[in-house]
Design a protein around this motif. Structure first.
Motif, PDB file in Angstrom:
ATOM      1  N   VAL A  63     -10.212  23.139 -18.616  1.00 14.14           N
ATOM      2  CA  VAL A  63      -9.540  22.125 -19.435  1.00 14.14           C
ATOM      3  C   VAL A  63      -8.665  22.810 -20.484  1.00 14.14           C
ATOM      4  CG1 VAL A  63      -9.854  20.186 -21.010  1.00 14.14           C
ATOM      5  CG2 VAL A  63     -11.432  20.495 -19.100  1.00 14.14           C
TER       6      VAL A  63
ATOM      7  N   LEU B   4     -16.238  27.011 -26.514  1.00 13.23           N
ATOM      8  CA  LEU B   4     -16.007  25.971 -25.493  1.00 13.23           C
ATOM      9  C   LEU B   4     -17.005  24.828 -25.675  1.00 13.23           C
ATOM     10  CD1 LEU B   4     -15.317  28.206 -22.361  1.00 13.23           C
ATOM     11  CD2 LEU B   4     -13.693  26.648 -23.428  1.00 13.23           C
TER      12      LEU B   4
ATOM     13  N   GLY C 170     -17.455  17.889 -13.615  1.00 13.68           N
ATOM     14  CA  GLY C 170     -16.503  18.582 -14.478  1.00 13.68           C
ATOM     15  C   GLY C 170     -16.618  18.109 -15.907  1.00 13.68           C
TER      16      GLY C 170
ATOM     17  N   ARG D 281      -9.706  22.022 -12.597  1.00 12.93           N
ATOM     18  CA  ARG D 281     -10.317  21.228 -13.662  1.00 12.93           C
ATOM     19  C   ARG D 281     -10.924  19.956 -13.084  1.00 12.93           C
ATOM     20  NH1 ARG D 281      -6.934  18.645 -18.767  1.00 12.93           N
ATOM     21  NH2 ARG D 281      -8.501  17.123 -19.369  1.00 12.93           N
ATOM     22  N   GLU D 282     -10.150  19.310 -12.222  1.00 15.36           N
ATOM     23  CA  GLU D 282     -10.594  18.062 -11.611  1.00 15.36           C
ATOM     24  C   GLU D 282     -11.793  18.294 -10.695  1.00 15.36           C
ATOM     25  OE1 GLU D 282      -9.398  15.054 -12.140  1.00 15.36           O
ATOM     26  OE2 GLU D 282     -10.743  14.138 -10.648  1.00 15.36           O
ATOM     27  N   GLU D 283     -11.812  19.448 -10.045  1.00 12.48           N
ATOM     28  CA  GLU D 283     -12.843  19.698  -9.037  1.00 12.48           C
ATOM     29  C   GLU D 283     -14.030  20.494  -9.572  1.00 12.48           C
ATOM     30  OE1 GLU D 283     -13.055  18.306  -6.252  1.00 12.48           O
ATOM     31  OE2 GLU D 283     -11.069  17.397  -6.091  1.00 12.48           O
ATOM     32  N   SER D 284     -13.981  20.917 -10.827  1.00 10.65           N
ATOM     33  CA  SER D 284     -15.118  21.634 -11.393  1.00 10.65           C
ATOM     34  C   SER D 284     -16.358  20.750 -11.311  1.00 10.65           C
ATOM     35  CB  SER D 284     -14.836  21.991 -12.861  1.00 10.65           C
ATOM     36  OG  SER D 284     -16.022  22.454 -13.480  1.00 10.65           O
ATOM     37  N   CYS D 285     -17.486  21.339 -10.925  1.00  7.83           N
ATOM     38  CA  CYS D 285     -18.691  20.512 -10.819  1.00  7.83           C
ATOM     39  C   CYS D 285     -19.273  20.231 -12.198  1.00  7.83           C
ATOM     40  CB  CYS D 285     -19.721  21.171  -9.917  1.00  7.83           C
ATOM     41  SG  CYS D 285     -20.656  22.492 -10.704  1.00  7.83           S
ATOM     42  N   GLY D 286     -18.962  21.111 -13.172  1.00  4.10           N
ATOM     43  CA  GLY D 286     -19.433  20.876 -14.530  1.00  4.10           C
ATOM     44  C   GLY D 286     -20.739  21.554 -14.868  1.00  4.10           C
ATOM     45  N   LYS D 287     -21.281  22.314 -13.933  1.00  7.21           N
ATOM     46  CA  LYS D 287     -22.582  22.926 -14.221  1.00  7.21           C
ATOM     47  C   LYS D 287     -22.471  24.023 -15.268  1.00  7.21           C
ATOM     48  CE  LYS D 287     -26.451  25.349 -12.104  1.00  7.21           C
ATOM     49  NZ  LYS D 287     -27.171  25.615 -10.872  1.00  7.21           N
ATOM     50  N   CYS D 288     -21.525  24.937 -15.102  1.00  8.62           N
ATOM     51  CA  CYS D 288     -21.420  26.019 -16.085  1.00  8.62           C
ATOM     52  C   CYS D 288     -20.231  25.782 -16.998  1.00  8.62           C
ATOM     53  CB  CYS D 288     -21.357  27.382 -15.406  1.00  8.62           C
ATOM     54  SG  CYS D 288     -19.763  27.808 -14.698  1.00  8.62           S
ATOM     55  N   ILE D 289     -20.410  26.184 -18.245  1.00  5.81           N
ATOM     56  CA  ILE D 289     -19.437  25.854 -19.277  1.00  5.81           C
ATOM     57  C   ILE D 289     -18.080  26.570 -19.117  1.00  5.81           C
ATOM     58  CG2 ILE D 289     -20.672  27.411 -20.873  1.00  5.81           C
ATOM     59  CD1 ILE D 289     -18.860  24.377 -22.104  1.00  5.81           C
ATOM     60  N   PRO D 290     -18.036  27.829 -18.664  1.00  2.00           N
ATOM     61  CA  PRO D 290     -16.716  28.462 -18.604  1.00  2.00           C
ATOM     62  C   PRO D 290     -15.761  27.713 -17.678  1.00  2.00           C
ATOM     63  CG  PRO D 290     -18.444  30.094 -18.324  1.00  2.00           C
ATOM     64  CD  PRO D 290     -19.101  28.757 -18.265  1.00  2.00           C
TER      65      PRO D 290
ATOM     66  N   ARG E  20     -16.281  24.407 -16.500  1.00  2.00           N
ATOM     67  CA  ARG E  20     -16.184  22.997 -16.896  1.00  2.00           C
ATOM     68  C   ARG E  20     -15.177  22.803 -18.022  1.00  2.00           C
ATOM     69  NH1 ARG E  20     -21.508  21.842 -18.695  1.00  2.00           N
ATOM     70  NH2 ARG E  20     -21.043  22.107 -20.902  1.00  2.00           N
ATOM     71  N   SER E  21     -15.269  23.657 -19.029  1.00  2.00           N
ATOM     72  CA  SER E  21     -14.459  23.451 -20.208  1.00  2.00           C
ATOM     73  C   SER E  21     -13.297  24.446 -20.279  1.00  2.00           C
ATOM     74  CB  SER E  21     -15.363  23.602 -21.435  1.00  2.00           C
ATOM     75  OG  SER E  21     -14.815  22.964 -22.531  1.00  2.00           O
ATOM     76  N   GLY E  22     -13.504  25.618 -19.688  1.00  2.00           N
ATOM     77  CA  GLY E  22     -12.440  26.623 -19.695  1.00  2.00           C
ATOM     78  C   GLY E  22     -11.213  26.158 -18.934  1.00  2.00           C
TER      79      GLY E  22
ATOM     80  N   CYS F  60     -18.876  15.144 -16.805  1.00  2.00           N
ATOM     81  CA  CYS F  60     -20.333  15.207 -16.636  1.00  2.00           C
ATOM     82  C   CYS F  60     -21.033  14.591 -17.834  1.00  2.00           C
ATOM     83  CB  CYS F  60     -20.794  16.667 -16.559  1.00  2.00           C
ATOM     84  SG  CYS F  60     -20.755  17.354 -14.914  1.00  2.00           S
TER      85      CYS F  60
ATOM     86  N   ARG G 281     -11.373  19.031 -28.872  1.00  7.54           N
ATOM     87  CA  ARG G 281     -10.868  18.016 -27.933  1.00  7.54           C
ATOM     88  C   ARG G 281     -11.222  16.589 -28.331  1.00  7.54           C
ATOM     89  NH1 ARG G 281     -13.260  20.680 -22.749  1.00  7.54           N
ATOM     90  NH2 ARG G 281     -13.163  18.531 -22.035  1.00  7.54           N
TER      91      ARG G 281
ATOM     92  N   GLY H  22     -16.130  14.148  -0.925  1.00 17.40           N
ATOM     93  CA  GLY H  22     -14.901  14.350  -1.670  1.00 17.40           C
ATOM     94  C   GLY H  22     -14.961  15.360  -2.792  1.00 17.40           C
TER      95      GLY H  22
ATOM     96  N   ALA I 298     -26.784  28.334 -16.218  1.00 15.11           N
ATOM     97  CA  ALA I 298     -25.583  27.518 -16.389  1.00 15.11           C
ATOM     98  C   ALA I 298     -24.802  27.852 -17.661  1.00 15.11           C
ATOM     99  CB  ALA I 298     -25.953  26.036 -16.399  1.00 15.11           C
TER     100      ALA I 298
END
Lengths: 187, 521, 238
Positions: B454, C91, C173, B439-448, B450-452, C176, C128, B275, C46
């Motif tokens: 949002v 960020l 996301g 945003r929902e599907e970002s894996c979160g590994k890189c900051i741009p 993951r947070s960009g 994490c 945030r 998923g 990363a």
């Protein structure tokens, strides 16, 4: 030949939601304060003036603290409307910092309950005195998230040298360019 | 051709009650002494008219949308009494049904190469697939025993990856083939996850053998022995039919060891995703196949060099592999510029899956074939390429649908999702929808990323709630460029595209959300 | 040994093939900011701070994982890169709860220093204030998720150097977070050897000695480098 002496810059310092540590650091300017008093007109300040209402036509305002309640918000808008150069003074003004830690509780009501009921000895009660005690805002916010800011002076508190490094150019009518760990480090 | 009812039981028609209708058809045919049979098939095309029933050999296509199951059963039984061959079915019109003319543009403007057998064969029957021409190209290829020649055909055809990026397929195959080592892997990326995209699902549900044959040919061409199909868990029917097809192909000797009596061995394993949209990104997909956390890694090294378990790996998507048998059957000349499969959805009269010659204009697809916007409304834009794509304004509908034209318009061909938006749509809403998706599907590994994403969504919500100012619009644009420039993988890099493309073509929708005084300044 | 020549900013360099752009730049005394990168651990590219521009390409490359190649022309400090680096730091600050004033790492924090380096005197993006927890279940150490920037140095040092693999990344996301074991309290994870390497490599105050109070935590990445050097060269008594 003779030119009218240029008007002295009108300086204010403002205290919102903060510990007043930035103002204490301001007082650490020690003897330079005397020079400052000579070079600028202190028109509003919790540590340098008895004036209770924010005056008009202020050139420089150092604003300490986050914006946490309705009084803070009202004062900030007065400051912005009547000030040429607004300096966000210290980490609370710039990041919400310590006052902002209450934002983790998500809203003013949980904060009041936590402070006055859950952690209270005996029978606590929620403070409620409209018109006397200002209402908490839902979130503590940094100054620049509410009004435009011209200069940022980080630090918790900003050391006196740093304050002076910002004020010197401001008194000359210039914007300071702060950089490096001595001048812009948080904390 | 003997008389046969072909009832679509792929996901869309199934969701509209096709399996119940199938039971009624079977009951009606139970007493039939002749050979009239009903078979389950994959997608027949215009899903919005489903459930759909095709009648062989009369070339009739019926929409059973308003048909009651027991009425269908009764009327079918009566028709059979009139004559259980084609004659009995020529005039058969169960009450509530609607006949779709074969001259319907949705049907007759298609060129079905990839989906040639989809809707024709029973996807669960290898015999049916074989009778319709499946698994005829692999033996030819094995007999010729000239892998470079296969790659050369693919290269000359100009086939480009159908999964989104459009990388030349022949070049990719040649790169993997040139890698040293005796062990290589072929992976089919079936993690189709764009909102509004269901092309790959259609092929897997409707004609899995074409995909398997395409993969086997690719494996032979690049020298691979192991294959994986990485399919998303949200496609249970596709998974079931792929499993059936793989096992049937193994039993017939089209997959496994010593295929067709040759020295070529190729096995295919299914890997079911859990998923995560990001697992459609090839390096994340590789990690997921290996049993690791599905996050992308920087490239190079590319999968061709260092792929699944470190082996040279060829990754193509479902439709790309689906092209191979048709390409080899037709040859480069007759194949021409090839086709593209689209799933047409949104504010359009007729939606569904269609395969058209590459370069067909958007207008032909959405207006002629899809019938345009609902009554009384105008098409405002067509969204292509999902969260990595953008919106084409109505003024550009005459653009041909090909990789370069869409890129020039600030969007991408993508995998083939095509969402039509009419003039009731606020394009800022659309941008916010896609950013929320990323945003929902970002894996979160890189900051741009993951947070960009949002912060981008926060800015869009601020605008939509009319709290925004001109400075927010500027910040939105700047942040889009940072996320696009700085993100690690293709998903993050393209996540801002829906915002940038709507800012480019529909800036008015953004300005309308700002205070009037601000805009005039 | 094959060598390639390249130019980084105004420096012409010759480096062995296989050298990363980050190594090449550092050898030439050219500073490129990094955060997730730590010598001695695998590079994951990363944090995106070490992105550099290559002439002839629009695509930015992470210096920590990009190999130097013959004729490359690299720029490490352009307006585009400066804007990206500042935004990345903003960020990071806005997605967590970084209150320097009360942090154990105040004054010794790589994130805090990077904010200075990129000229971040305030965040242009809103804070945030996420709700995150603190894990104090370990006898000696604590983990404050509010200060975690997900650089995964702790994950890598535990996996690649200590071999215990106590840490990993859970969820995805914006949700994490670093997890211990299978998402258990750190103190319950038997695999933990209490070696403290994760605390030493943590660039912020997220992982800390429980005895540390504000401004008292200092990271010790050099200990990792000494260990890796000793292992590689079998020199245990320098």
């Amino acid at each position: 030949m003779s030119q009218a002496t240029p008007r002295k810059p009108r300086l204010a310092t403002v205290w919102l939601a903060g510990c007043s540590g930035c103002h204490m650091s301001f007082l650490d300017l020690d003897e330079w304060l005397l020079e400052l008093a000579d070079r600028a007109e202190i028109v509003y300040s919790p540590v340098g003036s008895d004036i209770k209402t924010y005056p008009k036509d202020v050139d420089i305002a150092l604003v300490e603290g986050g914006v946490a309640n309705t009084d803070n918000l009202e004062l900030l808008h007065q400051v912005r409307a009547n000030t040429r150069t607004l300096v966000s003074f210290g980490d609370c003004a710039i990041t919400a910092n310590i006052p902002g830690m209450r934002n983790l509780l998500r809203g003013s009501d949980p904060v009041l309950r936590r402070a006055y009921l859950e952690l209270a000895d005996g029978s606590g009660q929620l403070p409620h005195a409209p018109g006397i005690v200002p209402e908490l805002l839902e979130r503590v916010l940094p100054v620049h998230e509410l009004v435009p800011v011209e200069v940022y002076l980080p630090g918790c508190p900003p050391p006196a040298d740093r304050i002076r490094a910002a004020l010197e150019p401001l008194l000359r009518g210039e914007l300071p360019h702060l950089s490096g760990a001595d001048q812009i480090r948080f904390g | 051709m003997s008389a046969c009812l072909r009832l679509c039981t792929a996901a869309s028609c199934r969701s509209r009650g096709a399996t119940e209708l199938l039971e009624h058809c079977r009951k009606a045919l139970a007493s039939d002494q002749a050979q009239l049979r009903v078979k389950e098939v994959g997608c027949l095309g215009p899903c919005s008219d489903g459930p759909l029933l095709a009648i062989d050999p009369t070339d009739r296509l019926l929409s059973l949308q308003e048909v009651n199951g027991s009425d269908l059963e009764t009327s079918l039984a009566e028709a059979l009494q009139r004559g259980n061959d084609a004659t009995g079915l020529k005039q058969w019109q169960p009450s509530g049904s609607r006949e779709l003319s074969p001259d319907e543009p949705f049907l007759n403007l298609q060129r079905r190469l990839v989906l040639g057998r989809c809707g024709v064969v029973d996807p669960e029957s290898l015999a049916d697939a074989l009778a319709a021409g499946a698994w005829q190209q692999l033996p030819r290829v094995l007999e010729q025993n000239d892998p470079p020649a296969v790659i050369e055909i693919v290269r000359r055809s100009g086939l480009r990856g159908r999964g989104g990026a459009g990388y030349p397929t022949g070049l990719k195959w040649a790169t993997v083939a040139a890698m040293p080592g005796s062990q290589k892997v072929v992976v089919c990326n079936a993690d189709e996850g764009d909102p509004g995209a269901f092309m790959d699902r259609t092929l897997m549900e409707g004609d899995p053998h074409t995909l398997l044959e395409g993969m086997a040919i690719a494996a032979f061409a690049v020298g691979a022995q192991q294959g994986f199909i990485y399919v998303r868990a949200e496609y249970p029917l596709a998974i079931e039919r792929l499993r059936t097809a793989i096992s049937a192909a193994e039993q017939q000797g089209w997959l496994g060891r010593g295929i067709g009596g040759s020295g070529f061995s190729f096995e295919i394993e299914l890997r079911v995703g859990a998923g995560a949209y990001v697992c459609g990104e090839e390096t994340a997909l590789i990690h997921s196949i290996e049993g690791r956390r599905g996050v992308p890694r920087p490239r190079p090294p590319y999968p061709a060099e260092h792929g699944v378990f470190g082996l040279p790996t060829l990754i193509n998507n479902v439709e790309t592999f689906g092209n191979i048998p048709a390409l080899l059957e037709l040859g480069v000349e007759a194949y021409g510029t090839g086709t593209k499969v689209f799933s047409l959805t949104g504010h359009v009269q007729r939606s569904g899956v269609l395969e058209v010659p590459m370069g067909t204009s958007l207008r032909t697809i959405v207006e002629t074939m899809g019938g345009g916007a609902p009554q009384g409304r105008q098409i405002k834009a067509v969204q292509t390429g999902g969260p990595s794509g953008g919106c084409v304004p109505a003024s550009a509908l005459d653009s041909p649908v090909d990789y370069d034209s869409l890129k020039a318009l600030g969007t991408i061909m993508g995998s083939g999702g095509m969402v039509v938006l009419d003039d009731t749509t606020n394009m800022v809403d659309i941008a916010a929808f896609f950013i929320a998706f990323s945003r929902e599907e970002s894996c979160g590994k890189c900051i741009p990323c993951r947070s960009g994403t949002v912060q981008l969504e926060m800015l869009l919500r601020k605008l939509l709630e009319r709290r925004g100012q001109v400075a927010d619009l500027e910040q939105l644009e700047a942040l889009c460029h940072t996320v696009a420039d700085a993100s690690l993988c293709g998903l993050g890099q393209s996540a801002p595209k829906p915002v940038l493309s709507t800012l480019r073509h529909f800036r008015g929708d953004y300005l309308a959300l700002l205070p009037a005084a601000e805009v005039q300044r | 040994m094959s060598v390639c020549t390249l130019r980084i900013n105004d420096h012409d360099l010759a480096v062995p093939l296989g050298t990363t752009l980050l190594q090449a730049a550092r050898q030439a005394g050219i500073h490129i900011p990094t955060l997730c990168f730590l010598e001695g651990l695998s590079a994951v590219a990363a944090c995106r701070l070490c992105l550099v521009e290559l002439e002839g390409s629009d695509r930015l490359m992470a210096a920590c994982v990009t190999a130097a190649a013959e004729g490359m022309r690299v720029h490490t400090d352009t307006p585009r890169l400066r804007e990206i680096r500042r935004t990345v730091i903003e960020l990071l600050f806005t997605e967590g709860n970084h209150v320097c004033a009360v942090c154990v790492a105040n004054g010794h924090c790589e994130l805090q220093n990077l904010a200075v380096e990129v000229g971040m005197d305030h965040s242009r993006l809103p804070y945030r204030f996420p709700q995150r927890g603190v894990d104090l279940s370990h006898a000696q150490y604590g983990l404050d998720h509010n200060r975690c920037i997900l650089c995964t140095r702790c994950v890598r040092v535990c996996d690649e150097v200590e071999g215990a693999h106590v840490w990993d990344v859970g969820w995805r996301g914006e949700h994490c977070q670093i997890i211990s074991g299978l998402g258990e309290p750190w103190g319950d994870v038997n695999a933990c050897t209490h070696c403290g390497k994760c605390v030493e490599v943590c660039p912020t105050g997220a992982l800390f000695h429980k005895t540390d109070t504000s401004e008292e935590k200092q990271g010790h990445p050099e200990r990792l480098q000494a260990l890796m050097h000793a292992r590689t060269h079998q020199q245990w008594n320098p």
